[in-house]
Write a protein that holds these residues in place. Structure first.
Motif, PDB file in Angstrom:
ATOM      1  N   SER A  57      35.901  42.409  25.668  1.00 43.20           N
ATOM      2  CA  SER A  57      35.605  42.349  27.089  1.00 43.20           C
ATOM      3  C   SER A  57      35.747  40.945  27.657  1.00 43.20           C
ATOM      4  O   SER A  57      35.568  40.038  27.116  1.00 43.20           O
ATOM      5  N   PRO A  58      35.846  40.997  29.219  1.00 45.81           N
ATOM      6  CA  PRO A  58      35.854  39.676  29.814  1.00 45.81           C
ATOM      7  C   PRO A  58      34.474  38.949  29.331  1.00 45.81           C
ATOM      8  O   PRO A  58      34.714  37.685  29.046  1.00 45.81           O
ATOM      9  N   GLU A  59      33.238  39.566  29.344  1.00 44.69           N
ATOM     10  CA  GLU A  59      31.958  38.841  28.968  1.00 44.69           C
ATOM     11  C   GLU A  59      32.074  38.377  27.693  1.00 44.69           C
ATOM     12  O   GLU A  59      32.058  36.918  27.543  1.00 44.69           O
ATOM     13  N   PHE A 338      40.657  35.094  31.532  1.00 45.94           N
ATOM     14  CA  PHE A 338      40.292  35.644  32.837  1.00 45.94           C
ATOM     15  C   PHE A 338      41.745  36.664  33.373  1.00 45.94           C
ATOM     16  O   PHE A 338      41.681  37.788  33.563  1.00 45.94           O
ATOM     17  N   HIS A 341      42.593  39.752  31.597  1.00 48.86           N
ATOM     18  CA  HIS A 341      41.930  40.974  31.929  1.00 48.86           C
ATOM     19  C   HIS A 341      42.090  41.126  33.415  1.00 48.86           C
ATOM     20  O   HIS A 341      40.920  41.761  33.994  1.00 48.86           O
ATOM     21  N   MET A 343      41.600  39.139  35.932  1.00 44.67           N
ATOM     22  CA  MET A 343      40.556  38.630  36.749  1.00 44.67           C
ATOM     23  C   MET A 343      41.247  37.431  37.169  1.00 44.67           C
ATOM     24  O   MET A 343      42.072  36.567  36.375  1.00 44.67           O
ATOM     25  N   VAL A 349      34.150  35.879  41.434  1.00 45.34           N
ATOM     26  CA  VAL A 349      33.574  36.298  40.210  1.00 45.34           C
ATOM     27  C   VAL A 349      32.033  36.378  40.280  1.00 45.34           C
ATOM     28  O   VAL A 349      31.414  37.372  39.792  1.00 45.34           O
ATOM     29  N   ASN A 352      31.609  39.806  42.191  1.00 49.00           N
ATOM     30  CA  ASN A 352      31.996  40.959  41.427  1.00 49.00           C
ATOM     31  C   ASN A 352      31.608  41.034  40.065  1.00 49.00           C
ATOM     32  O   ASN A 352      31.430  42.138  39.494  1.00 49.00           O
ATOM     33  N   SER A 353      31.236  40.209  39.361  1.00 49.99           N
ATOM     34  CA  SER A 353      30.949  39.901  37.818  1.00 49.99           C
ATOM     35  C   SER A 353      29.771  39.139  37.673  1.00 49.99           C
ATOM     36  O   SER A 353      29.791  38.181  36.844  1.00 49.99           O
ATOM     37  N   ASP A 355      27.076  39.618  36.136  1.00 47.12           N
ATOM     38  CA  ASP A 355      26.610  39.886  34.728  1.00 47.12           C
ATOM     39  C   ASP A 355      27.446  38.836  33.855  1.00 47.12           C
ATOM     40  O   ASP A 355      26.806  38.298  33.042  1.00 47.12           O
ATOM     41  N   LEU A 356      28.661  38.821  34.224  1.00 49.27           N
ATOM     42  CA  LEU A 356      29.398  37.949  33.274  1.00 49.27           C
ATOM     43  C   LEU A 356      28.967  36.270  33.325  1.00 49.27           C
ATOM     44  O   LEU A 356      28.925  35.712  32.272  1.00 49.27           O
TER      45      LEU A 356
END
Lengths: 496, 233
Positions: A57-59, A338, A341, A343, A349, A352-353, A355-356
């Motif tokens: 995953s990106p994370e 990134f 994925h 992104m 970021v 939208n992300s 969490d990441l």
């Protein structure tokens, strides 16, 4: 309070996910090992792992690279201290005093200082990164345009020219060789081929990873080969003797100064940990009452450069995550993660992300803490490498370097470039030139030319435009004063 | 002449010669860029000018102070100067540069022969095998008594052979060669440790990390490389 809650949220997300935990510890150990094993670096590991992050995953992908970044910067210090082979350029100043300490039988103390100061520098940097990302990024971005970045590159090179070479002039020649190598390939403004001699390989420019491997890892093997032939090779003495708390307290100002320098250098795109460690070291020399002890195995030298380079790791994430600007090779690879994925790193970021971002911040914080524990255990393993006779270690290092150089682009010519760079580095080193200076010139050359071109376009090709930008003007003046001081010292002082 | 020695003048002449050579070549890319009035050649030429200035500065420094000591204590810590070395004579340099030229002879000669004789791919491969054999023989004969020159040239030779003969076939020979040049003469130990190192590399990079290493492209070297990949992966 919101920052703390976000950090807790990131930590919970990180450690409640079994795969995340495996990747975190894999990155911690892998970064340290690849940073520590002579001939390979965290960049080698990152280059090898890059294609595989498409399956994560990106994370997980970004978190893995950020953890490798933190521990790899530390890992390179081990080989810098024990073998005089910095794992990456940001560890080069660590070798200035670390390796003499090894030769004096204080390898353990030097490595111990590197462990503690890397952890302190990195952890403080991670905390500041979490608290101050937005305001600092906003200031740097508004205050630092191309003229200021070019002026900082110039100042950095002026400072670094006095390090490592036999004379001031050879220091500058070393840096200029690096700048010259960086010119080969397409020019950054018009895309015009320069000094490619109609060779497709040169058209793309000489890649810095084989060059770094050549100048550091391969050259060191060649130098050791000659030392053995001269009968002057000495295996380093072994000891594990971590510095006491009192010793660290005695160096508190060096630690604090290096944190500030490291963070400031790390936040600026293209500057990063390399200049941070050089400037951290140089400032330590400049502020010291007894400058003559540096280069002979002074603990403060190791402390200053290792604190500064790890302090730059957290800061280097700010322009990457806030603006999508990679500051160095590893953060550039993160942009690749990134993109795999679909992104783009940058302000979106954060929107939208979130969490990441907070998983990455938490992972970097704990990665720096873990240097203290894993670093201590792994360092003993690395020290055991010294027991391996060099005639068996040398082919291993050369083979690892071969794999590392080849893995970057899958080109055998990169392997040849690496070994040729090693041979050139051997002849230059025995003539009193600095391979660290060459690599610094190589890395900063591209960004120097690019920002100079942008600056001149911004200033409508008026040189006086620099005077109207206080930060750029101050950095340029400081750079010229440093140069003049060095020239004066070279001709009129007995020793600088 | 002050404190100048011939070496100082040769060193400065090399730098200035390099600058002149690259300056002449810089006219090849002296092209206008619409948005950038300095063009593509200003920055490289500024670097060449600075190199020339630094080379002259170094020459003046040598004239005033001779070899001198390192100007700073930090620099002294990095002093790997060749003073006191047996590997500093003109003869040593000439033989070493001859050894260093061997890989480049291998990289260019077979293609030149194939071009002259209009050889197809099998003929080119045969030419490469013959030239490689001769180059290795000349290397072995030349490096005897000059192990430092030998260790400088061996990795480049290894790199030059990688494309055609592959990492899988060349690595064991390379590992044993480096051990020998570093003074190891216990042959049983060399073979055991050499094969152990080779196995470690193969398992870690090829089996675990799936790193694609060069398999070579000549005859049974290619077959050996691909067989190793099939076994390990």
């Amino acid at each position: 309070m919101e920052t703390f809650n976000n950090f807790l949220g990131g930590a919970v997300t990180l450690f409640s996910d079994p795969l995340g935990i495996v990747i975190f510890f894999g990155g911690v150990i892998g970064g340290m090992l690849f940073g520590a094993i002579p001939g390979v670096s965290m960049l080698t590991l990152a280059a090898i792992l890059l294609p595989f992050t498409a399956h994560l995953s990106p994370e997980h992908g970004i978190m893995l690279f950020s953890v490798i970044y933190c521990t790899g910067v530390y890992g390179g210090a081990i080989t810098a201290i024990l073998f005089n082979i910095p794992g990456s350029p940001e560890n080069a100043p660590t070798a200035f005093d670390g390796y003499p300490m090894t030769k004096n039988g204080q390898a353990g103390k030097a490595v111990g200082a590197a462990v503690m100061c890397s952890a302190i520098g990195g952890t403080v940097s991670a905390v500041i990164m979490m608290i101050a990302t937005a305001p600092i990024a906003n200031w740097a971005i508004s205050a630092f345009g191309p003229p200021e970045i070019f002026a900082l590159v110039f100042f950095g090179l002026a400072v670094a020219s006095s390090v490592g070479a036999k004379t001031f002039w050879k220091g500058w020649l070393s840096i200029l060789i690096g700048l010259l190598i960086a010119v080969i390939g397409l020019d950054p403004v018009g895309g015009i081929p320069r000094w490619d001699f109609n060779m497709p390989y040169l058209l793309a420019g000489i890649h810095f990873i084989p060059t770094i491997l050549g100048f550091f890892a391969v050259t060191e093997i060649f130098v050791q080969a000659e030392n053995r032939a001269k009968g002057s090779y000495q295996a380093p003495k072994l000891s594990v003797d971590f510095p006491s708390f009192a010793e660290l307290i005695a160096h508190k100002f060096a630690v604090l100064r290096s944190i500030v320098i490291g963070f400031f250098c790390g936040i600026l795109p293209g500057i990063g940990a390399t200049l941070a460690s050089f400037m951290g070291y140089n400032e330590a020399v400049r502020w010291s009452k007894d400058k003559s002890e540096f280069g002979k195995g002074k603990l403060e030298g190791v402390i200053s450069s290792e604190t500064a380079n790890n302090a730059a790791t957290g800061a280097a994430m700010i322009p990457l995550l806030a603006l999508g600007l990679p500051g160095g090779a590893l953060t550039a690879m993160m942009v690749g993660v990134f993109q795999m994925h679909d992104m783009e790193p940058g302000p979106l970021v954060f929107l939208n992300s979130a969490d990441l971002v907070w998983v990455v911040f938490a992972a970097m914080f704990f990665a720096n803490i873990s240097i203290l524990f894993v670093g201590y255990l792994e360092t003993k393993t690395i020290i055991n490498l010294l027991r391996i006779p060099f005639q068996f270690l040398a082919p291993m290092i050369l083979c690892l370097a071969t794999v590392g150089a080849y893995a970057v682009r899958g080109l055998t010519i990169d392997v040849i470039v690496m070994f040729v760079a090693g041979a050139i580095g051997f002849f230059l080193r025995r003539s009193g030139y600095s391979v660290a200076g060459i690599v610094l010139g190589l890395i900063l050359g591209r960004i120097g030319e690019q920002t100079f071109a942008q600056a001149m376009q911004m200033l409508h090709f008026e040189w006086s435009g620099f005077a109207g930008r206080p930060i750029a003007a101050a950095l340029l003046v400081a750079g010229f004063l440093t140069l003049l001081g060095s020239i004066y010292g070279a001709f009129f002082k007995k020793q600088v | 002449m002050g404190n100048l020695r011939t070496g100082h003048i040769v060193e400065a002449a090399l730098w200035l010669g390099l600058c002149l050579f690259l300056y002449i070549y810089s006219f090849q890319f002296e092209k206008e860029i619409e948005i950038y009035k300095f063009g593509a050649s200003a920055w490289p030429r500024a670097i060449l000018l600075l190199i020339a200035v630094a080379a002259v500065g170094q020459l003046l420094y040598n004239w005033k102070k001779g070899d001198g000591g390192a100007t700073s204590m930090i620099a002294q810590a990095h002093d790997d100067s060749s003073k006191g070395s047996d590997h500093n004579s003109l003869k040593w340099y000439l033989w070493t540069f001859f050894l260093l030229a061997l890989p480049f002879i291998y990289m260019n000669l077979p293609e030149a022969i194939a071009g002259m004789m209009s050889l197809e791919k099998p003929g080119l491969h045969s030419a490469k095998l013959i030239v490689a054999g001769i180059v290795v023989l000349v290397y072995i004969l030349t490096m005897r008594g000059n192990y430092v020159g030998g260790i400088l040239a061996l990795p480049i030779l290894f790199g030059a052979f990688l494309q055609d003969f592959g990492f899988y076939a060349m690595a064991p020979i390379f590992i044993l060669g480096v051990m020998y040049l570093f003074g190891e003469r216990r042959y049983k130990r060399m073979v055991v440790i050499g094969l152990g190192l080779y196995a470690l590399l193969m398992i870690f990079f090829v089996s675990l990390l799936y790193v694609g290493l060069p398999t070579g492209n000549i005859g049974w070297f290619y077959d050996f490389g691909t067989t190793m990949v099939n076994i390990l992966q």
